[in-house]
Design an enzyme around this catalytic site. Structure first.
Site, PDB file in Angstrom:
ATOM      1  N   THR A  31      23.341  23.623  14.392  1.00 49.13           N
ATOM      2  CA  THR A  31      23.461  25.025  14.803  1.00 49.13           C
ATOM      3  C   THR A  31      23.829  25.168  16.279  1.00 49.13           C
ATOM      4  O   THR A  31      24.042  26.274  16.769  1.00 49.13           O
ATOM      5  CB  THR A  31      22.186  25.830  14.460  1.00 49.13           C
ATOM      6  OG1 THR A  31      22.460  27.224  14.636  1.00 49.13           O
ATOM      7  CG2 THR A  31      21.006  25.422  15.329  1.00 49.13           C
ATOM      8  N   GLU A  72      26.310  42.726  21.343  1.00 51.43           N
ATOM      9  CA  GLU A  72      25.205  41.879  20.872  1.00 51.43           C
ATOM     10  C   GLU A  72      24.516  42.499  19.634  1.00 51.43           C
ATOM     11  O   GLU A  72      24.260  41.810  18.662  1.00 51.43           O
ATOM     12  CB  GLU A  72      24.212  41.702  22.039  1.00 51.43           C
ATOM     13  CG  GLU A  72      22.952  40.920  21.754  1.00 51.43           C
ATOM     14  CD  GLU A  72      23.132  39.412  21.674  1.00 51.43           C
ATOM     15  OE1 GLU A  72      24.261  38.928  21.769  1.00 51.43           O
ATOM     16  OE2 GLU A  72      22.127  38.721  21.493  1.00 51.43           O
TER      17      GLU A  72
END
Ligand SMILES: *[C@@H]1O[C@H](CO)[C@@H](O)[C@H](O)[C@H]1NC(C)=O
Length: 587
Positions: A578, A447
């Protein structure tokens, strides 16, 4: 002593004290009662069922379109007029190879597509059987779960609609559409909704499902939601807050935030533009146009001219004291939406090109870096910059999975504005994410992580000592740290790989995608579905019982599309929001 004291008080002020206590109690009880009463009333407002466009429709029990604005607008800015410009093609001109190798290749790709579809069906079926109507399915414990701020309106249900259509699961699509037609936006346990998330997931999902299927009932539900979300602009300066508090919205008390993520402020331009295009009502476009004008005014006045700081002070409409700049969390889709809104507006609003070009010049000069790797891989990453008056811009070679969308953005901007250099940068960014997937034992990028950077974007020699001295050497050579080693089923890497495939026609991207898909499936699969994992640093993974709706909306959709014929969601016909929801471009 103290009893006397009390007696004294009571004796001398019996009336006032009692009255105060009484008043306070009544106030508490009265307001408690009011809340209970309101809740009961809300629950009792009958949901009217009607038949609409062939579906059983539940109209929201609060009609925001009729709610008077506290800060009315005298004249709405309309959509730019004129025939859409013919923009340069985004997609590579694919041809069908009739040779036996071509046929075999298509069969191989079709098999991979089927495996992606199977992963989707597994996830969807568990959601349907266990969590239907909830925002998410918990993929380990097997429960439905509502996300605070998501309203409990079935985020996964709405987000999955376009995927169901694209994967040709029509029966499931109509079942989900029937459920979506009964969503009552006024019936929620939450007192506020997250304006940004609700716009990109729910509004985007409904608009896209309508654009794909032309089922009018979905547009009707989208308009109801759009009218609710539009209230976010009924603030003194017409700038949207982060939280849309329903009761404040009703009383005209919403104000924009003093320190809000720039992405949440500036990521509605696609959804609100499409809503105006589909309804002819200018108010939605007018609202987002106001935000765009602020971006324009600020672009060259920030401490890193060309880009905007991660946080905005929209309450005072002043540039915040924030001096950090990134394409990652909290800022990402502000940039992503610039070329995309340009495309959706048929190239008729030049401001989006100006903002894109200005921002990307600054990104290239200040945020991009080439990592030092043993093989001098020709890849790029986007880091974060902090500006201080004494040092100027300072680049940290920390990158995030979230920034992986940037490859696709550079590709799209490069195509639409005919800047070949941007397409090349997009390729190097996309390959950077693939490199980081390959570097981890689970085959997935962490991440958040840091690398060693080269001085320039040109190759630099590997320095073993620097790595040994500065890094957590349990990581692959090239990595310094993996500050946040989780994988949350995120889409951004496959998003860019998919977009670069469609833009370049290079089949290598399909091979990268297949490797990524297999790693993700291996690392995240549970009995019921797929789950976020604690760390990509081990091949054996710990599942953390979360499956956000973007797994079905984006990650699996992009994997499916890269193994599909290129005319399925052709990027010259659609622009993706998005949340990967395709919206129809004007022709
Ligand atoms: C910012 O400055 C650049 C370079 O001078 C210019 O090209 C661009 O149009 C300016 N941007 C805005 C929004 O005024």
């Amino acid at each position: 002593m103290w009893t006397e004291n009390v007696a004294w008080q009571v004796h001398h002020h019996p009336h006032d004290a009692m009255l105060a206590i009484f008043r306070k109690k009544t106030r508490i009880f009265a307001s408690l009662g009011l809340v209970v009463l309101l809740y009961l009333l809300l629950a009792l407002v009958p949901e009217r069922r009607e038949t609409l466009f062939g579906f059983t429709y539940v109209r929201s029990t609060y009609d925001w379109s009729q709610h008077p604005l506290r800060y009315p607008i005298s004249e709405y800015t309309p959509l730019p007029t004129g025939a859409p410009r013919s923009l340069p093609p985004v997609q590579y001109r694919f041809t069908t190879d009739p040779s036996p190798e071509g046929v075999a290749r298509r069969e191989l790709i079709a098999d991979r597509r089927a495996e992606v579809k199977a992963a989707f069906i597994k996830s969807w079926t568990s959601y349907k059987n266990i969590g239907f109507g909830y925002d998410e399915l918990l993929p380990v414990s097997g429960k439905g779960h509502d996300v605070p701020g998501f309203g409990g309106w079935g985020a996964t249900l709405v987000d999955s609609l376009p995927t169901l259509w694209i994967m040709d699961l029509k029966e499931e699509f109509y079942e989900a559409t029937a459920a979506a037609a009964t969503i009552n936006w006024a019936r929620t346990k939450d007192t506020s909704c997250n304006y940004f998330e609700t716009t990109i997931r729910h509004l985007g999902g409904l608009l896209s499902a309508y654009d794909l299927s032309l089922e009018r009932v979905l547009l009707e539900k989208a308009i109801e939601l759009g009218d609710m979300l539009y209230m976010a602009y009924d603030t003194p300066n017409h700038m949207p807050p982060f939280w849309m508090d329903f009761s404040k919205a009703k009383k005209g008390q919403l104000v924009a935030g003093y320190h809000d993520p720039s992405a949440s402020v500036a990521t509605s331009s696609l959804e609100f533009t499409r809503l105006t295009q589909l309804t002819g009502n200018s108010k939605y476009y007018d609202a987002i146009n106001r935000v765009t004008r602020v971006l324009e005014e600020w672009q060259n006045r920030t401490s890193l001219p060309g880009m905007w700081p991660v946080f905005f002070d929209m309450a005072q409409l002043e540039l915040d004291s924030d001096n950090s700049f990134s394409l990652g969390a909290l800022a990402d889709s502000l940039y992503e939406y610039l070329p995309k809104t340009f495309a959706l507006l048929g190239g008729l609003e030049p401001v989006y090109e100006k903002l894109y070009r200005g921002a990307m010049d600054t990104v290239i000069e200040n945020l991009l870096f080439r990592p030092m790797t043993p093989n001098q891989d020709d890849v790029l990453f986007s880091g974060s910059v902090y500006v201080t008056p004494s040092t100027g811009p300072y680049l940290t070679a920390e990158s995030q999975h979230l920034t992986c969308f940037a490859g696709g953005m550079f590709g799209l901007g490069g195509k639409l504005f005919d800047i070949p250099e941007h397409v090349q940068i997009g390729e190097r960014l996309a390959r950077g994410c693939v490199w980081a997937y390959d570097a981890m034992p689970a085959g997935i990028m962490p991440e958040v992580f840091t690398l060693f950077k080269c001085e320039t974007l040109e190759p630099c020699p590997w320095d073993e000592d620097e790595w040994l001295n500065g890094a957590n050497t349990q990581l692959t050579r090239g990595f310094k740290t993996a500050r946040d080693p989780r994988y949350l089923l995120r889409p951004e890497a496959i998003e860019s790989v998919f977009l670069m495939y469609r833009m370049t026609g290079n089949p290598e991207y399909q091979e990268m995608a297949w490797k990524m898909f297999q790693s993700i499936r291996r690392a995240t699969e549970t009995k019921l579905a797929f789950s976020s994992i604690q760390s990509v640093r081990n091949a054996e993974t710990v599942k953390t019982d979360s499956m956000e709706s973007f797994w079905l909306a984006e990650t699996l959709r992009y994997f499916y599309l890269i193994f599909s014929p290129p005319d399925l969601i052709n990027l010259d016909e659609y622009v993706l929001n998005t949340e990967a929801h395709p919206l129809k471009r004007p022709r």
